[in-house]
Every structure is written in structure tokens, then in C-alpha cells.
Design a protein around this motif. Structure first.
Motif, PDB file in Angstrom:
ATOM      1  N   CYS A 188      39.067  52.127  37.678  1.00 20.97           N
ATOM      2  CA  CYS A 188      40.232  51.460  38.388  1.00 20.97           C
ATOM      3  C   CYS A 188      39.833  51.366  39.687  1.00 20.97           C
ATOM      4  O   CYS A 188      40.290  50.597  40.645  1.00 20.97           O
ATOM      5  N   ARG A 189      38.845  52.335  40.569  1.00 20.70           N
ATOM      6  CA  ARG A 189      38.481  52.104  41.837  1.00 20.70           C
ATOM      7  C   ARG A 189      37.915  50.878  42.210  1.00 20.70           C
ATOM      8  O   ARG A 189      38.408  50.308  43.145  1.00 20.70           O
ATOM      9  N   ARG A 190      37.192  50.409  41.332  1.00 26.37           N
ATOM     10  CA  ARG A 190      36.548  49.117  41.596  1.00 26.37           C
ATOM     11  C   ARG A 190      37.466  47.991  41.440  1.00 26.37           C
ATOM     12  O   ARG A 190      37.422  47.046  42.246  1.00 26.37           O
ATOM     13  N   LEU A 191      38.425  47.921  40.628  1.00 24.51           N
ATOM     14  CA  LEU A 191      39.474  46.955  40.267  1.00 24.51           C
ATOM     15  C   LEU A 191      40.465  46.843  41.630  1.00 24.51           C
ATOM     16  O   LEU A 191      40.717  45.864  42.080  1.00 24.51           O
ATOM     17  N   ARG A 192      40.702  48.025  42.232  1.00 22.22           N
ATOM     18  CA  ARG A 192      41.178  48.311  43.548  1.00 22.22           C
ATOM     19  C   ARG A 192      40.414  47.528  44.555  1.00 22.22           C
ATOM     20  O   ARG A 192      41.244  46.826  45.548  1.00 22.22           O
ATOM     21  N   GLU A 193      39.205  47.694  44.601  1.00 26.99           N
ATOM     22  CA  GLU A 193      38.344  47.178  45.680  1.00 26.99           C
ATOM     23  C   GLU A 193      38.248  45.598  45.543  1.00 26.99           C
ATOM     24  O   GLU A 193      38.241  44.893  46.810  1.00 26.99           O
ATOM     25  N   ILE A 194      38.535  45.089  44.494  1.00 25.42           N
ATOM     26  CA  ILE A 194      38.396  43.552  44.322  1.00 25.42           C
ATOM     27  C   ILE A 194      39.613  42.896  44.441  1.00 25.42           C
ATOM     28  O   ILE A 194      39.886  41.801  44.101  1.00 25.42           O
ATOM     29  N   GLY A 195      40.760  43.740  44.404  1.00 25.86           N
ATOM     30  CA  GLY A 195      42.033  43.115  44.821  1.00 25.86           C
ATOM     31  C   GLY A 195      43.201  43.511  43.875  1.00 25.86           C
ATOM     32  O   GLY A 195      44.286  43.310  43.999  1.00 25.86           O
ATOM     33  N   LEU A 196      42.931  44.053  42.779  1.00 19.99           N
ATOM     34  CA  LEU A 196      44.166  44.548  41.752  1.00 19.99           C
ATOM     35  C   LEU A 196      44.987  45.743  42.248  1.00 19.99           C
ATOM     36  O   LEU A 196      44.445  46.436  43.097  1.00 19.99           O
ATOM     37  N   CYS A 197      46.399  45.525  42.195  1.00 21.34           N
ATOM     38  CA  CYS A 197      47.218  46.690  42.544  1.00 21.34           C
ATOM     39  C   CYS A 197      48.400  46.682  41.890  1.00 21.34           C
ATOM     40  O   CYS A 197      48.745  45.837  40.990  1.00 21.34           O
ATOM     41  N   GLU A 198      49.073  47.673  41.905  1.00 17.84           N
ATOM     42  CA  GLU A 198      50.556  47.619  41.178  1.00 17.84           C
ATOM     43  C   GLU A 198      51.415  46.673  41.698  1.00 17.84           C
ATOM     44  O   GLU A 198      51.198  46.090  42.707  1.00 17.84           O
ATOM     45  N   GLU A 199      52.142  46.185  40.747  1.00 14.33           N
ATOM     46  CA  GLU A 199      53.205  45.184  40.946  1.00 14.33           C
ATOM     47  C   GLU A 199      52.595  43.626  41.104  1.00 14.33           C
ATOM     48  O   GLU A 199      53.191  42.730  40.977  1.00 14.33           O
ATOM     49  N   MET A 200      51.130  43.707  40.659  1.00 14.56           N
ATOM     50  CA  MET A 200      50.496  42.268  40.649  1.00 14.56           C
ATOM     51  C   MET A 200      50.850  41.839  39.446  1.00 14.56           C
ATOM     52  O   MET A 200      50.609  42.449  38.410  1.00 14.56           O
ATOM     53  N   GLN A 201      50.957  40.328  39.235  1.00 12.62           N
ATOM     54  CA  GLN A 201      51.163  39.667  38.094  1.00 12.62           C
ATOM     55  C   GLN A 201      50.032  39.225  37.653  1.00 12.62           C
ATOM     56  O   GLN A 201      48.971  38.451  38.362  1.00 12.62           O
ATOM     57  N   ILE A 202      49.593  39.413  36.255  1.00  8.93           N
ATOM     58  CA  ILE A 202      48.233  38.713  35.876  1.00  8.93           C
ATOM     59  C   ILE A 202      48.827  37.918  34.440  1.00  8.93           C
ATOM     60  O   ILE A 202      49.828  38.443  33.812  1.00  8.93           O
ATOM     61  N   CYS A 203      47.837  37.198  34.048  1.00  9.46           N
ATOM     62  CA  CYS A 203      48.118  36.507  32.658  1.00  9.46           C
ATOM     63  C   CYS A 203      46.845  36.822  31.834  1.00  9.46           C
ATOM     64  O   CYS A 203      45.641  36.700  32.102  1.00  9.46           O
ATOM     65  N   LYS A 204      46.961  37.671  30.525  1.00 13.63           N
ATOM     66  CA  LYS A 204      45.946  38.085  29.682  1.00 13.63           C
ATOM     67  C   LYS A 204      45.697  36.701  29.022  1.00 13.63           C
ATOM     68  O   LYS A 204      46.580  36.145  28.213  1.00 13.63           O
ATOM     69  N   LEU A 205      44.421  36.094  29.313  1.00 13.75           N
ATOM     70  CA  LEU A 205      44.140  34.898  28.478  1.00 13.75           C
ATOM     71  C   LEU A 205      43.749  34.867  27.070  1.00 13.75           C
ATOM     72  O   LEU A 205      43.704  33.980  26.454  1.00 13.75           O
ATOM     73  N   SER A 206      42.682  35.955  26.889  1.00 13.02           N
ATOM     74  CA  SER A 206      42.204  36.172  25.554  1.00 13.02           C
ATOM     75  C   SER A 206      41.911  37.628  25.273  1.00 13.02           C
ATOM     76  O   SER A 206      41.800  38.434  26.252  1.00 13.02           O
ATOM     77  N   ASN A 207      41.803  37.957  24.056  1.00 10.37           N
ATOM     78  CA  ASN A 207      41.443  39.398  23.349  1.00 10.37           C
ATOM     79  C   ASN A 207      39.923  39.355  23.175  1.00 10.37           C
ATOM     80  O   ASN A 207      39.366  38.250  22.979  1.00 10.37           O
ATOM     81  N   GLY A 208      39.337  40.405  22.783  1.00 10.31           N
ATOM     82  CA  GLY A 208      38.077  40.541  22.400  1.00 10.31           C
ATOM     83  C   GLY A 208      37.249  41.793  23.156  1.00 10.31           C
ATOM     84  O   GLY A 208      38.019  42.762  23.554  1.00 10.31           O
ATOM     85  N   ARG A 209      35.954  41.812  22.894  1.00  7.14           N
ATOM     86  CA  ARG A 209      35.327  42.917  23.332  1.00  7.14           C
ATOM     87  C   ARG A 209      35.520  42.874  24.876  1.00  7.14           C
ATOM     88  O   ARG A 209      35.754  44.120  25.481  1.00  7.14           O
ATOM     89  N   ASN A 210      35.846  41.921  25.631  1.00  7.68           N
ATOM     90  CA  ASN A 210      35.863  41.851  26.885  1.00  7.68           C
ATOM     91  C   ASN A 210      37.166  40.732  26.906  1.00  7.68           C
ATOM     92  O   ASN A 210      37.281  39.788  26.337  1.00  7.68           O
TER      93      ASN A 210
END
Length: 104
Positions: A57-79
Motif C-alpha cells: 500500500c505504500r506504493r499505492l499511496r505514492e501514486i495518489g490513492l488515499c482514504e476517502e477516495m472514490q474508485i470504480c472496480k471495473l473487472s475481476n480476475g487475477r488483476n
């Protein structure tokens, strides 16, 4: 309208307001219990990040993800493919297990 009719109408309104308050309380309790991992969420859902916790999650924070951010999950799978702020991002299942989300 007679005084008796006014009284009965007021009693019905009081009961209706009480039901609305009870439903709101139940809904807020369900929201608290509705947190899940990004991997568990269904594709097509709008989600809000509750917590980023883990080694990756450190890397996710570095690219801009943070708590309270809204995201849309587009697909399931291995990735999993997610969309946020006009950008698409592929997230591994292992990393998705470290991201706690709730339905937005």
C-alpha cells in the motif's frame, strides 16, 4: 378537521417519524459493517477507500490513492481493473486484499 382527527393524524405522523429514525439507525449500523477488501467487492461498483494497510500500500499511496477516495472496480480476475480520477489502474488480487473499501 375535528380535534380527534387532528390527534390521530399527529399520532400517525409521530409513528412514521419514529420508523424513519429507526431505519436510518439500522442503515448506519449496516454501513459500519459493510467494509470489505477490494478483492471481495463486485465489479461495476462505486467504492470508497476506507483503509490502505500492508506492505504494497505504500506504493499505492505514492501514486495518489488515499482514504476517502472514490474508485470504480471495473473487472475481476487475477488483476482487477479500477478507475479513479479518470485513470485506469490494474491491481493484483494480493494487493487488493490490503485495500479496505465500502460501497459509495
Amino acid at each position: 378537521m375535528t380535534p380527534k382527527e387532528k390527534y390521530l393524524l399527529q399520532q400517525r405522523l409521530n409513528c412514521a417519524l419514529l420508523r424513519v429514525e429507526m431505519i436510518a439507525d439500522i442503515a448506519s449500523e449496516l454501513k459500519v459493517d459493510s467494509a470489505m477488501t477490494l478483492s471481495q467487492a463486485q465489479a461495476g461498483c462505486m467504492l470508497r477507500i476506507c483503509k490502505l494497510e500492508g506492505k504494497g500500500c505504500r506504493r499505492l499511496r505514492e501514486i495518489g490513492l488515499c482514504e476517502e477516495m472514490q474508485i470504480c472496480k471495473l473487472s475481476n480476475g487475477r488483476n482487477m481493473l479500477c478507475s479513479m480520477c479518470g485513470t485506469k489502474l490494474a491491481v493484483s488480487r494480493k494487493l487488493g486484499e490490503q485495500v479496505m473499501v465500502e460501497v459509495a
